[in-house]
Design an enzyme around this catalytic site. Structure first.
Site, PDB file in Angstrom:
ATOM      1  CG  ASN A   1      -1.769   1.466   1.742  1.00 43.22           C
ATOM      2  OD1 ASN A   1      -1.763   2.211   0.767  1.00 43.22           O
ATOM      3  ND2 ASN A   1      -2.481   1.268   2.398  1.00 43.22           N
ATOM      4  CD1 TRP A   2       4.232   1.168  -2.761  1.00 47.70           C
ATOM      5  CD2 TRP A   2       3.747   2.521  -4.602  1.00 47.70           C
ATOM      6  NE1 TRP A   2       4.592   1.030  -3.203  1.00 47.70           N
ATOM      7  CE2 TRP A   2       5.101   1.628  -4.594  1.00 47.70           C
ATOM      8  CE3 TRP A   2       4.022   3.574  -5.433  1.00 47.70           C
ATOM      9  CZ2 TRP A   2       5.592   1.466  -5.275  1.00 47.70           C
ATOM     10  CZ3 TRP A   2       4.760   3.796  -6.682  1.00 47.70           C
ATOM     11  CH2 TRP A   2       6.079   2.468  -6.429  1.00 47.70           C
ATOM     12  CE  LYS A   3       0.831   2.928   4.776  1.00 45.62           C
ATOM     13  NZ  LYS A   3       0.155   3.656   6.425  1.00 45.62           N
TER      14      LYS A   3
ATOM     15  CG  HIS B   1      -5.462   1.461   5.573  1.00 45.32           C
ATOM     16  ND1 HIS B   1      -5.320   2.589   6.099  1.00 45.32           N
ATOM     17  CD2 HIS B   1      -4.745   0.995   5.141  1.00 45.32           C
ATOM     18  CE1 HIS B   1      -3.847   2.419   6.307  1.00 45.32           C
ATOM     19  NE2 HIS B   1      -3.292   1.368   6.129  1.00 45.32           N
TER      20      HIS B   1
ATOM     21  CD  GLU C   1      -2.346   5.374   7.248  1.00 44.18           C
ATOM     22  OE1 GLU C   1      -2.936   5.719   5.558  1.00 44.18           O
ATOM     23  OE2 GLU C   1      -2.436   5.335   7.635  1.00 44.18           O
TER      24      GLU C   1
ATOM     25  CD  GLU D   1      -3.678  -2.798   7.162  1.00 51.33           C
ATOM     26  OE1 GLU D   1      -2.028  -2.949   6.789  1.00 51.33           O
ATOM     27  OE2 GLU D   1      -4.078  -1.532   7.464  1.00 51.33           O
TER      28      GLU D   1
ATOM     29  N   GLY E   1       3.027   1.570  10.795  1.00 51.52           N
ATOM     30  CA  GLY E   1       3.868   2.906  10.618  1.00 51.52           C
ATOM     31  C   GLY E   1       4.854   3.306  12.059  1.00 51.52           C
TER      32      GLY E   1
ATOM     33  CB  SER F   1       5.384  -2.059  11.585  1.00 47.23           C
ATOM     34  OG  SER F   1       4.859  -0.842  11.877  1.00 47.23           O
TER      35      SER F   1
ATOM     36  N   GLY G   1       2.835  -1.510   4.525  1.00 52.16           N
ATOM     37  CA  GLY G   1       2.748   0.123   3.875  1.00 52.16           C
ATOM     38  C   GLY G   1       4.186   1.137   3.581  1.00 52.16           C
ATOM     39  N   GLY G   2       5.060   1.480   4.237  1.00 50.41           N
ATOM     40  CA  GLY G   2       6.261   1.834   4.352  1.00 50.41           C
ATOM     41  C   GLY G   2       7.296   1.003   3.925  1.00 50.41           C
TER      42      GLY G   2
HETATM   43  C1  PEP Z   1      -0.738   0.460   5.620  1.00 52.00           C
HETATM   44  O1  PEP Z   1      -0.624   0.975   6.394  1.00 52.00           O
HETATM   45  O2  PEP Z   1      -1.242  -0.816   5.071  1.00 52.00           O
HETATM   46  C2  PEP Z   1       0.510  -0.413   6.505  1.00 52.00           C
HETATM   47  C3  PEP Z   1       0.768  -1.664   6.957  1.00 52.00           C
HETATM   48  O3  PEP Z   1       1.757   0.656   6.623  1.00 52.00           O
HETATM   49  P1  PEP Z   1       3.285   0.224   7.413  1.00 52.00           P
HETATM   50  O4  PEP Z   1       3.184  -1.085   6.985  1.00 52.00           O
HETATM   51  O5  PEP Z   1       3.654   1.321   7.044  1.00 52.00           O
HETATM   52  O6  PEP Z   1       3.133   0.362   9.422  1.00 52.00           O
END
Ligand code: PEP
Length: 247
Positions: free
Chosen positions: A9-11, A93, A95, A163, A169, A209, A230-231
């Site tokens: 997920n590049w957000k 999600h 967010e 999640e 993050g 994470s 994500g990241g």
């Molecule tokens: C996400 O937002 O879906 C996520 C899992 O982010 P991260 O891996 O950066 O915690």
């Protein structure tokens, strides 16, 4: 046997120059035995779907409206994502639930829209830190799963992503036991509602994470069928380590 998934997920990250990361991922994930899904911002879906074509990597959106067309300035329909070459869409999600006040009912309608357009719906659930501390994790997640998942789910038209909001993050992750407890719970809820075949067939991803260094141990937990990342999905050099852990 459920095939594992490495989903990125590049957000709100990525410009045209970032498409090179997909080229690199294509090369490094050739021969992968897991499913690989990458969800860039909407502006890059069409171009990345072209680049991914023939590689087995599925490009996904990060949200869609429940209507097919209409007066919804700034929104994108599931049909538009499919037309751009997407095969999946992340829905609900945390967010989006926090930034846009998305409710379970809306996520449910968006999931139906995703199916209408032929997209897999990646439905996200997860508790906040306060809810975990209050011992409400399973109640919250059970309610989100029930409310966000429509009737008509199958083993292939939905993917569930657990999640924990406090792990996204932050570099913090639940213990493997905590991950296992929630995934077992979600599996039980899916079986109770949709029956053995569908309930045991739906893939349940962990997100929050995930990194190349912890992916293998998390993916080895029972009922964890891969990760939503994500990241660590932004750079092919990191994400390919996670794809390898899902193989
Ligand atoms: C996400 O937002 O879906 C996520 C899992 O982010 P991260 O891996 O950066 O915690």
């Amino acid at each position: 046997m459920r095939r594992k998934i490495a989903a990125g997920n590049w957000k709100m990250n990525g410009l045209k120059a970032s498409i090179g990361e997909l080229e690199a991922l294509k090369a490094s994930s050739e021969g992968a035995t897991c499913d690989v899904i990458l969800c860039p911002p909407a502006t890059l879906v069409a171009a990345m779907a072209d680049v991914a074509s023939g590689s087995g990597i599925v490009i996904g959106g990060q949200d869609c409206h429940w209507n097919e067309t209409g007066a919804h300035t700034g929104d994108i329909s599931a049909e538009m994502l499919a037309d751009a070459g997407a095969g999946a869409v992340i829905l609900g999600h945390s967010e989006r639930r926090a930034d846009h006040g998305e409710t379970d009912g809306e996520v449910n309608k968006k999931s139906v829209a995703a199916w209408r357009a032929g997209l897999q719906a990646i439905i996200c659930v997860g508790e906040t830190e306060g809810q975990r501390d209050a011992g409400e994790t399973l109640d919250v997640i059970g309610g989100q799963l029930n409310g966000s998942t429509p009737e008509g789910a199958t083993a292939t038209n939905i993917i569930i992503a657990y999640e924990p909001v406090w792990a996204i993050g932050t570099g913090r992750t639940p213990t493997l036991e905590e991950v296992g407890e929630v995934h077992d719970f979600l599996r039980g809820k899916l079986v109770a509602r949709f029956g053995d075949e569908i309930g045991n067939g739906v893939r349940i991803l962990y997100g929050g994470s995930v990194k190349p260094s912890n992916a293998a141990e998390i993916f080895a937990v029972s009922n964890v069928d891969g990760g939503l990342v994500g990241g660590a999905s932004l750079k092919a050099s990191d994400f390919s380590g996670i794809v390898a852990a899902a193989n």
